[in-house]
Motif scaffolding. Structure first.
Motif, mmCIF file in Angstrom:
data_model
loop_
_atom_site.group_PDB
_atom_site.id
_atom_site.type_symbol
_atom_site.label_atom_id
_atom_site.label_comp_id
_atom_site.label_asym_id
_atom_site.label_seq_id
_atom_site.Cartn_x
_atom_site.Cartn_y
_atom_site.Cartn_z
ATOM 1 N N ILE A 90 0.775 -1.123 0.077
ATOM 2 C CA ILE A 90 -0.087 -0.158 -0.005
ATOM 3 C C ILE A 90 0.784 1.406 0.123
ATOM 4 O O ILE A 90 0.433 2.323 -0.730
ATOM 5 C CB ILE A 90 -0.953 -0.147 1.094
ATOM 6 N N GLU A 91 1.886 1.333 0.757
ATOM 7 C CA GLU A 91 2.752 2.445 0.959
ATOM 8 C C GLU A 91 3.328 2.719 -0.590
ATOM 9 O O GLU A 91 3.837 3.882 -0.683
ATOM 10 C CB GLU A 91 3.997 2.219 1.717
ATOM 11 N N HIS A 92 3.521 1.754 -1.499
ATOM 12 C CA HIS A 92 3.838 2.094 -2.892
ATOM 13 C C HIS A 92 2.866 2.493 -4.071
ATOM 14 O O HIS A 92 3.247 2.689 -5.054
ATOM 15 C CB HIS A 92 4.684 1.019 -3.349
ATOM 16 N N PHE A 93 1.523 2.534 -3.527
ATOM 17 C CA PHE A 93 0.409 2.814 -4.266
ATOM 18 C C PHE A 93 0.676 4.125 -4.991
ATOM 19 O O PHE A 93 0.307 4.283 -6.448
ATOM 20 C CB PHE A 93 -0.877 2.774 -3.843
ATOM 21 N N GLU A 94 1.063 5.006 -4.354
ATOM 22 C CA GLU A 94 1.294 6.647 -4.832
ATOM 23 C C GLU A 94 2.575 6.594 -5.537
ATOM 24 O O GLU A 94 2.041 7.301 -6.716
ATOM 25 C CB GLU A 94 1.487 7.586 -3.858
ATOM 26 N N LEU A 95 3.480 5.704 -5.676
ATOM 27 C CA LEU A 95 4.583 5.708 -6.635
ATOM 28 C C LEU A 95 3.852 5.101 -8.059
ATOM 29 O O LEU A 95 4.329 5.719 -9.110
ATOM 30 C CB LEU A 95 5.671 4.754 -6.174
ATOM 31 N N VAL A 96 3.338 4.185 -8.016
ATOM 32 C CA VAL A 96 2.644 3.651 -9.237
ATOM 33 C C VAL A 96 1.938 4.612 -10.024
ATOM 34 O O VAL A 96 1.998 4.706 -11.084
ATOM 35 C CB VAL A 96 1.783 2.304 -8.902
ATOM 36 N N VAL A 97 1.058 5.394 -9.351
ATOM 37 C CA VAL A 97 0.263 6.518 -9.667
ATOM 38 C C VAL A 97 1.169 7.597 -10.249
ATOM 39 O O VAL A 97 1.090 7.882 -11.501
ATOM 40 C CB VAL A 97 -0.618 6.969 -8.859
ATOM 41 N N GLU A 98 2.138 7.840 -9.717
ATOM 42 C CA GLU A 98 3.249 8.707 -10.315
ATOM 43 C C GLU A 98 3.897 8.358 -11.460
ATOM 44 O O GLU A 98 4.052 9.276 -12.395
ATOM 45 C CB GLU A 98 4.100 9.435 -9.295
ATOM 46 N N ILE A 99 4.312 7.035 -11.365
ATOM 47 C CA ILE A 99 5.084 6.534 -12.570
ATOM 48 C C ILE A 99 4.217 6.671 -13.729
ATOM 49 O O ILE A 99 4.661 7.141 -14.973
ATOM 50 C CB ILE A 99 5.510 5.142 -12.316
ATOM 51 N N VAL A 100 2.898 6.095 -13.703
ATOM 52 C CA VAL A 100 2.016 6.274 -14.825
ATOM 53 C C VAL A 100 1.725 7.674 -15.197
ATOM 54 O O VAL A 100 1.695 8.078 -16.459
ATOM 55 C CB VAL A 100 0.847 5.337 -14.584
ATOM 56 N N LYS A 101 1.451 8.479 -14.171
ATOM 57 C CA LYS A 101 1.185 9.889 -14.455
ATOM 58 C C LYS A 101 2.357 10.580 -15.370
ATOM 59 O O LYS A 101 2.207 11.466 -16.102
ATOM 60 C CB LYS A 101 1.045 10.761 -13.234
ATOM 61 N N LEU A 102 3.794 10.134 -15.190
ATOM 62 C CA LEU A 102 4.559 10.944 -15.826
ATOM 63 C C LEU A 102 5.133 10.176 -16.908
ATOM 64 O O LEU A 102 6.129 10.579 -17.587
ATOM 65 C CB LEU A 102 5.953 11.206 -14.764
ATOM 66 N N ALA A 103 4.398 9.176 -17.353
ATOM 67 C CA ALA A 103 4.732 8.473 -18.607
ATOM 68 C C ALA A 103 4.693 9.275 -19.642
ATOM 69 O O ALA A 103 3.715 10.050 -20.064
ATOM 70 C CB ALA A 103 3.923 7.439 -18.503
ATOM 71 N N PRO A 104 5.763 9.182 -20.718
ATOM 72 C CA PRO A 104 5.779 9.849 -21.869
ATOM 73 C C PRO A 104 4.780 9.153 -23.006
ATOM 74 O O PRO A 104 4.210 8.220 -22.584
ATOM 75 C CB PRO A 104 7.019 9.737 -22.473
ATOM 76 N N SER A 105 4.501 9.717 -23.834
ATOM 77 C CA SER A 105 3.501 9.222 -25.038
ATOM 78 C C SER A 105 4.688 8.298 -25.881
ATOM 79 O O SER A 105 5.530 8.507 -26.165
ATOM 80 C CB SER A 105 3.103 10.095 -26.015
ATOM 81 N N LEU A 106 4.079 6.864 -25.771
ATOM 82 C CA LEU A 106 5.053 5.518 -26.235
ATOM 83 C C LEU A 106 4.325 5.536 -27.653
ATOM 84 O O LEU A 106 2.948 5.370 -27.765
ATOM 85 C CB LEU A 106 5.005 4.744 -25.347
ATOM 86 N N ASP A 107 4.999 5.212 -28.579
ATOM 87 C CA ASP A 107 4.424 4.593 -29.899
ATOM 88 C C ASP A 107 4.073 3.217 -29.786
ATOM 89 O O ASP A 107 2.929 2.810 -30.465
ATOM 90 C CB ASP A 107 5.311 4.846 -30.956
ATOM 91 N N LEU A 108 4.929 2.382 -29.081
ATOM 92 C CA LEU A 108 4.532 0.818 -29.222
ATOM 93 C C LEU A 108 3.946 0.196 -28.019
ATOM 94 O O LEU A 108 3.774 -0.767 -27.800
ATOM 95 C CB LEU A 108 6.101 0.249 -29.402
ATOM 96 N N PHE A 109 4.098 1.155 -26.891
ATOM 97 C CA PHE A 109 3.363 0.419 -25.631
ATOM 98 C C PHE A 109 2.178 1.104 -25.033
ATOM 99 O O PHE A 109 2.114 2.509 -25.109
ATOM 100 C CB PHE A 109 4.477 0.474 -24.738
ATOM 101 N N GLU A 110 1.275 0.427 -24.487
ATOM 102 C CA GLU A 110 0.232 1.201 -23.882
ATOM 103 C C GLU A 110 0.789 1.062 -22.176
ATOM 104 O O GLU A 110 1.433 0.309 -21.803
ATOM 105 C CB GLU A 110 -1.099 0.501 -23.777
ATOM 106 N N ILE A 111 0.223 2.112 -21.466
ATOM 107 C CA ILE A 111 0.716 2.118 -19.953
ATOM 108 C C ILE A 111 -0.524 2.096 -19.148
ATOM 109 O O ILE A 111 -1.287 2.910 -19.477
ATOM 110 C CB ILE A 111 1.414 3.426 -19.640
ATOM 111 N N GLU A 112 -0.643 1.358 -18.029
ATOM 112 C CA GLU A 112 -1.618 1.253 -17.165
ATOM 113 C C GLU A 112 -1.007 1.024 -15.741
ATOM 114 O O GLU A 112 -0.060 0.429 -15.265
ATOM 115 C CB GLU A 112 -2.450 -0.011 -17.382
ATOM 116 N N ALA A 113 -1.686 1.736 -14.800
ATOM 117 C CA ALA A 113 -1.404 1.499 -13.268
ATOM 118 C C ALA A 113 -2.170 0.462 -12.836
ATOM 119 O O ALA A 113 -3.624 0.508 -12.951
ATOM 120 C CB ALA A 113 -1.930 2.762 -12.552
#
Length: 140
Positions: A90-113
């Protein structure tokens, strides 16, 4: 007042006093570093076999000291979907959200939290490693 005037005359004019970085700044730098590496190697990553891709992504996360896990599923729009999970920490949930929030637009991959709930039994997978069973979502 006297000391202030002397200080203004004596101090160099172009000196920049460094600001202390906060833990949030350091975290954002680590996330951006991770994404820069992914973006730069996106084409070669997309050519990897799924298990090799998972290993490479998780190594990049580890190298950037981001304590989350990347999983891969078949994408709905693009070839693969990268799913970030905190593996129940649970203490890492915000980290997952932040990683996805800061994800760049990728041409070949979709990103999901976070892994989504399985909608049908065929989405589940049972693994046996010789001593124990594990139940999870079907990933590559």
């Amino acid at each position: 007042m006297f000391f202030k005037k002397i200080w203004q005359k004596l101090r160099p004019q172009n000196v920049v006093i460094p600001q202390q970085s906060t833990p949030d700044d350091n975290l954002k730098i680590a996330i951006q570093s991770f994404w820069n590496e992914v973006k730069q190697s996106e084409q070669s990553l997309s050519e990897l076999q799924p298990l090799d891709l998972i290993e490479k992504l998780n190594n990049l996360l580890s190298e950037n000291q981001l304590d989350v896990i990347a999983e891969i599923m078949g994408g709905e729009v693009k070839k693969h979907k990268i799913i970030f999970t905190a593996e129940g920490k649970i203490e890492h949930f915000e980290l997952v959200v932040e990683i996805v929030k800061l994800a760049p637009s990728l041409d070949l991959f979709e990103i999901e939290a976070f892994r989504q709930r399985a909608n049908k039994i065929s989405d589940l997978e049972i693994n046996f490693n010789g001593t124990s069973f594990s139940l999870g979502h079907q990933i590559y």
